[in-house]
Design an enzyme around this catalytic site. Structure first.
Site, mmCIF file in Angstrom:
data_model
loop_
_atom_site.group_PDB
_atom_site.id
_atom_site.type_symbol
_atom_site.label_atom_id
_atom_site.label_comp_id
_atom_site.label_asym_id
_atom_site.label_seq_id
_atom_site.Cartn_x
_atom_site.Cartn_y
_atom_site.Cartn_z
ATOM 1 N N GLU A 296 -44.139 26.443 22.757
ATOM 2 C CA GLU A 296 -43.750 27.117 21.448
ATOM 3 C C GLU A 296 -42.773 28.097 22.001
ATOM 4 O OE1 GLU A 296 -46.961 28.447 23.715
ATOM 5 O OE2 GLU A 296 -47.189 26.971 22.192
ATOM 6 N N ASP A 297 -41.938 28.451 20.838
ATOM 7 C CA ASP A 297 -40.762 29.819 21.072
ATOM 8 C C ASP A 297 -41.656 31.166 21.228
ATOM 9 O OD1 ASP A 297 -38.861 28.006 20.658
ATOM 10 O OD2 ASP A 297 -38.795 28.421 18.398
ATOM 11 N N ILE A 298 -40.897 32.007 21.905
ATOM 12 C CA ILE A 298 -41.549 33.308 22.335
ATOM 13 C C ILE A 298 -41.929 33.881 21.213
ATOM 14 C CG2 ILE A 298 -39.344 34.722 22.287
ATOM 15 C CD1 ILE A 298 -40.344 35.700 24.831
ATOM 16 N N LYS B 206 -39.080 25.460 12.033
ATOM 17 C CA LYS B 206 -38.112 26.473 11.665
ATOM 18 C C LYS B 206 -37.119 25.897 10.817
ATOM 19 C CE LYS B 206 -39.254 29.923 15.247
ATOM 20 N NZ LYS B 206 -38.517 30.616 16.485
#
Length: 273
Positions: A56-58, A219
């Site tokens: 997952e993104d930060i 997103k």
């Protein structure tokens, strides 16, 4: 080599890996180091490497039962026993506080690690999205979003990762969406009681539970990525949208695998965080 297999969960703004994918800069306090370093020390390994079922993104939280992973330990001096793994797990959770949590840390066979790789490619994933719409959201718009079932997307490689990913058009599926407007109380919390912001965002904030095929760029499904992902939430509503907050709520994967303990001298370890 030996390893540790698991699931982890973590708070927002913690990188999964030591490297910033955008800048190539080393990041301290990342998930991989928090999990690998204590295990490497406990078993006297030369090296510890983490492999997970996706990432997952930060700015995304990992919730639910966590993300499956395994840690490969190279040249261990001490064989991983369950008692020591339990102690290491407790220490990780104590030291990291609410940032990273792991559970069910256990030894698994090398063949079982293949389940993690398959989970990255094949399993459904559930997300919780806080979405901001450009214009006021009507009940009719919410109804359209709630009618989404098995929706096929065409996704070009997102602009934000185009510098490191092959430019392709991927076909992905949104299994279902369950959406509603944020309540007045939720809007106040989201806006930190800023009255001007509350007035501005009233009836423009949506919370949506999205279940998708693995590998879907969520997103981009929300904001469209300049129509590089079609259809998207904005085109469905006829109302441009952006993502304010994203959580991975759950992964449809049983991990570690349910089984009876077996004698195996060529194994890897597993856990959930």
């Amino acid at each position: 080599s030996s390893g540790i297999n698991a699931e982890y969960g973590h708070a927002r703004d913690i990188s999964q890996t030591p490297w910033n994918q955008q800048t190539g800069v080393l990041i301290s306090g990342n998930v991989e180091d928090i999990l690998c370093d204590p295990l490497k020390k406990a078993f006297g390994a030369d090296e510890a490497r983490m492999h997970s079922a996706g990432r997952e993104d930060i700015d995304v939280r990992m919730l639910g039962n966590g993300r499956p992973f395994y840690i490969q330990l190279t040249n261990v001096r001490r064989f991983p026993t369950q008692d020591v793994l339990d102690t290491v797990q407790d220490n990780i959770n104590l030291v990291s506080g609410k940032k990273v949590r792991c559970h069910r840390l256990t030894v698994v066979s090398r063949s079982e690690t293949e389940l993690v790789k398959k989970g990255q490619e094949e399993k459904e994933k559930e997300y919780r999205c806080i979405i901001k719409a450009e214009k006021e959201v009507t009940e009719e718009m919410i109804s359209k979003l709630n009618c989404v079932r098995d929706l096929e997307l065409k996704q070009k490689t997102p602009l934000r990762v185009l510098h490191r990913r092959t430019p392709l058009v991927r076909t992905k599926k949104i299994v279902r969406v369950t959406a509603r407007l944020l309540s007045k109380e939720e809007v106040e919390i989201c806006c930190k009681n800023d009255r001007n912001l509350i007035t501005s965002l009233s009836r423009r904030l949506i919370v949506a539970e999205v279940v998708s095929e693995a590998g879907t760029y969520i997103k981009e499904f929300v904001h469209g990525d300049f129509n590089r992902t079609v259809p998207n939430v904005g085109t469905i509503l006829g109302n441009r949208c952006d993502m304010l907050q994203l959580d991975v709520a759950n992964l449809s994967m049983v991990w570690p695998p349910d089984r009876q303990p077996t004698e195996n001298n060529n194994n890897t370890s597993a856990a959930e965080c």
